[in-house]
Design a protein around this motif. Structure first.
Motif, PDB file in Angstrom:
ATOM      1  N   ARG A   1       0.832  -1.205   0.000  1.00 49.62           N
ATOM      2  CA  ARG A   1       0.000   0.000   0.000  1.00 49.62           C
ATOM      3  C   ARG A   1       0.872   1.262   0.000  1.00 49.62           C
ATOM      4  N   GLU A   2       0.543   2.194  -0.886  1.00 52.51           N
ATOM      5  CA  GLU A   2       1.365   3.391  -1.035  1.00 52.51           C
ATOM      6  C   GLU A   2       1.441   4.184   0.267  1.00 52.51           C
ATOM      7  N   VAL A   3       0.342   4.279   0.999  1.00 51.71           N
ATOM      8  CA  VAL A   3       0.383   5.060   2.250  1.00 51.71           C
ATOM      9  C   VAL A   3       1.379   4.465   3.243  1.00 51.71           C
ATOM     10  N   ASP A   4       1.506   3.152   3.261  1.00 52.55           N
ATOM     11  CA  ASP A   4       2.487   2.543   4.166  1.00 52.55           C
ATOM     12  C   ASP A   4       3.910   2.809   3.685  1.00 52.55           C
ATOM     13  N   LEU A   5       4.122   2.761   2.375  1.00 53.96           N
ATOM     14  CA  LEU A   5       5.462   3.062   1.858  1.00 53.96           C
ATOM     15  C   LEU A   5       5.844   4.511   2.161  1.00 53.96           C
ATOM     16  N   GLN A   6       4.899   5.416   1.959  1.00 55.00           N
ATOM     17  CA  GLN A   6       5.194   6.826   2.232  1.00 55.00           C
ATOM     18  C   GLN A   6       5.483   7.029   3.725  1.00 55.00           C
ATOM     19  N   THR A   7       4.730   6.333   4.558  1.00 52.09           N
ATOM     20  CA  THR A   7       4.946   6.428   6.000  1.00 52.09           C
ATOM     21  C   THR A   7       6.323   5.875   6.364  1.00 52.09           C
ATOM     22  N   LEU A   8       6.626   4.711   5.824  1.00 51.08           N
ATOM     23  CA  LEU A   8       7.930   4.094   6.092  1.00 51.08           C
ATOM     24  C   LEU A   8       9.082   5.012   5.670  1.00 51.08           C
ATOM     25  N   GLN A   9       9.011   5.506   4.453  1.00 45.02           N
ATOM     26  CA  GLN A   9      10.102   6.336   3.921  1.00 45.02           C
ATOM     27  C   GLN A   9      10.287   7.606   4.738  1.00 45.02           C
ATOM     28  N   SER A  10       9.180   8.283   5.031  1.00 44.69           N
ATOM     29  CA  SER A  10       9.342   9.579   5.682  1.00 44.69           C
ATOM     30  C   SER A  10       9.746   9.407   7.143  1.00 44.69           C
ATOM     31  N   ARG A  11       9.290   8.317   7.766  1.00 43.46           N
ATOM     32  CA  ARG A  11       9.737   8.085   9.139  1.00 43.46           C
ATOM     33  C   ARG A  11      11.185   7.647   9.198  1.00 43.46           C
TER      34      ARG A  11
END
Lengths: 254, 254, 254, 254
Positions: free
Chosen positions: C25-35
């Protein structure tokens, strides 16, 4: 009557992971645990649920309104962001302790919490939508009377903490034995309890019990609603009423 | 002799903030608290310190090696990232409880924890670098013997939790009264204690006390070093030795 | 002369991970990357370094003052908290681009970024402590003149964004080709550049180039110090001077 | 026809905050920005929306399915966890750029982004539930052909980054001018575009344009659905089809 849907969240094989290949740095474990809890708080909370950190490797959630798909998505989201995975057991019952008992059994039957092959289990029976009612969840929010004035501003912080812990330990056992309720420390001088259909007299007895047992003076606000979030917010408002009216027990229902 | 530097971290005016203008959503408070703790874990941890969440609004850290500037930077970093600020009191002593007592008094003298005008206090006396030694910090890491087999895989999760909590409550009080040590639950079945110069016999007595008091069987690894991180990692390795050798108390020093 | 120590941070085998077993899921990837970026910001930042997110799967850090052990600890801390690991290549040079070039080569020689067997590589040569000087790092902090008045409060937000992006694209290429500097967009209308020993005239030319190329009007504050953090803070103060004095280029050195 | 609901998220008075009373540490600003983005990703993502970081102080979201109450709760949740607040403007249109234009105007009319008195604005018109269709959102997911083999494993990381940035800059401008689409870099070699009802020929032209303009070779998967999340996941699966079939444009609809 209440019908509390409880989800047991268990980090898979966590104990062995923390010491393999050798003990991991404690600050990283603490960071991992508290962030995972914060994320679960948001993931369940965005769907009107409540999560309690309890032991951190095992967390307990009230999840009325979340179906199996919601649980699967939360499980996937954790796997996408953490080096660990979680297993979930779901069950509803008029007794919160009985619900958690069945949820625990479901995971135990799937294998040991420290079995490396038992990962991402998802078992249980969410309440079907038509069976839900506006009285399914009863939440009680306790705090200590004038904890700041009596403890925080007077005692060594650790002795304040011991006092709060004693109050919590006494309350959690009484609520469990007398009512099959599940009580959780949530920070400061606050305890939130997931309750069956208890009445005002039951809460007065609980407060009396703690006063007599460990000399800690509590007050409590109680909410009842379709979801944990709504019941919990009502409980908070009821507790504010206790504060302003100087009463010990207040109910607020929608 | 130990010389533990303890820092009391207090969220400024937190209680009133959580209910102003009306009660804030519990999931956001839980998220805020656990993330702030995770961040403090990293901020102190990156400087070889340990932080314990205790009540979350009041946290306790072991900070040997951090000077006043380090503390000021951590304080600034919290203000840059959170809607709340923190006050810090620092003190060192052979007795961890005495150190925390003085640290608490420093903040109490600056004003009430719920005084809106008392914010970002930083007081206290870090140990000057030349006075530091390799025996300043003694950390004990306790866990419960076979907690997974006996509790997690057998009991209702809440009843496992009650057992662990009872063990913790008994241990924290014994360690406080008998030794002026500060003990903290850190998740799972683990308790980490900040100790004065206790010897093997002292730890055996503590384990005996908890067994007799609440029938919970503990083991403990102990480390001693210049910083919390080094002592804590030694304690973890010593605890692994207990596990492999089936012993109850192990020391490991650098 | 500058001597910038640059670290290339590469998430191991990230592309394949994002689509295995099927797209995450893109939202999880974005969360992972930014964190992960936020955590690296803190891990390097607590040691006086700067990290830029650049492509997120490849990040670039200025790490003067961090030795191999510091890098190893950061690498371990990521593995303890994330479902992915990182490889690190370190190199110092008077030319930031040359330093990054060697750091890149080190990782490329260890295997492809998408080779599942190439994980947690740590290669390179941190500057030995005695070789460090107070002029090792030169950082320039650019922003756009009156971006809020001219763009944010006037244009469609996407058109503001296009203007800022054009300014950045023009600047990054000029700085790379003319000076071997590395420029990074850091949010808002801000660009931070890691520079060799450039003088005031060089910066004026860069600003002129961007104005002529894409009609975006920049100003710049420049700092020079022993570490990225000190140089970067000086650059920020110098930029404040530009703002108050309505000048285009300001230097501030310690 | 599409009917994209776009939300402009603007941090209130952020520029002045970052330099008051003096410039805040860059690592803390970077941490704040990227965590706020991660949280918004989850808050919107848990409701089937997508958020793009764009300039970080201004972020752009696709929010089909979120009503005014959902937006208010997200706004409140940010205020409960961050030292800054956000304003939100919402609008839907067949043209994503037109939707964002109106959303921008709504916030601009409420005051400047740097007006300390203009905080937590919430304006706009979410699509009423009965007006929603399964074709409201069209999302295109672009990536660069063999970016790892051609760039990451061959070039200096910064030169890889320049190539990717050039491809992005060219694509974002073409898509904006030719189609009123909004394109966002999302890490690695990936760009996600919020599109009106474009057909296969339109996407081929976009890819041709970027190849001719900056010699970067793209492919694209396109999804169309009721929400951003469903359309975006379809786009990812379509892009996987491009990869396996070695095609340049693939559609997948539910």
């Amino acid at each position: 009557m209440t019908n509390t849907q409880v989800t047991l969240i268990q980090i898979d094989n966590y104990g062995p992971w923390t010491v393999t290949p050798e003990p991991r740095r404690e600050v990283d474990l603490q960071t991992l645990q508290s962030r995972l809890y914060a994320d679960l708080s948001q993931l369940f909370g965005n769907r009107e649920g409540y999560v309690f950190f309890s032991r951190f490797d095992n967390m307990i959630a009230v999840t009325n309104g979340l179906d199996a798909d919601d649980h699967a998505l939360i499980q996937e989201s954790v796997a996408n962001r953490y080096p660990v995975t979680v297993s979930l057991g779901i069950e509803a019952d008029a007794s919160p302790a009985a619900a958690l008992g069945t949820a625990s059994t479901q995971l135990q039957e799937a294998g040991s919490a420290q079995d490396a092959a038992r990962t991402e289990i998802l078992r249980g029976d969410p309440i079907p939508e038509p069976a839900r009612t506006g009285e399914d969840v009863q939440i009680a929010h306790f705090d200590v009377n004038d904890a700041t004035g009596k403890y925080t501003d007077q005692l060594n912080e650790f002795d304040s903490f011991i006092r709060i812990e004693q109050g919590y330990a006494s309350l959690m056992q009484h609520m469990r034995k007398a009512h099959e309720a599940l009580s959780f420390f949530v920070g400061g001088d606050n305890v939130i309890a997931i309750c069956p259909a208890m009445d005002e007299e039951d809460y007065r007895e609980a407060i009396d019990h703690v006063r007599e047992d460990v000399e800690v003076e509590l007050k409590v606000g109680v909410g009842r609603a379709r979801t944990a979030q709504a019941a919990g917010m009502d409980a908070k408002h009821a507790l504010e009423t206790c504060r302003h009216e100087e009463t010990a027990v207040e109910f607020r229902t929608q």
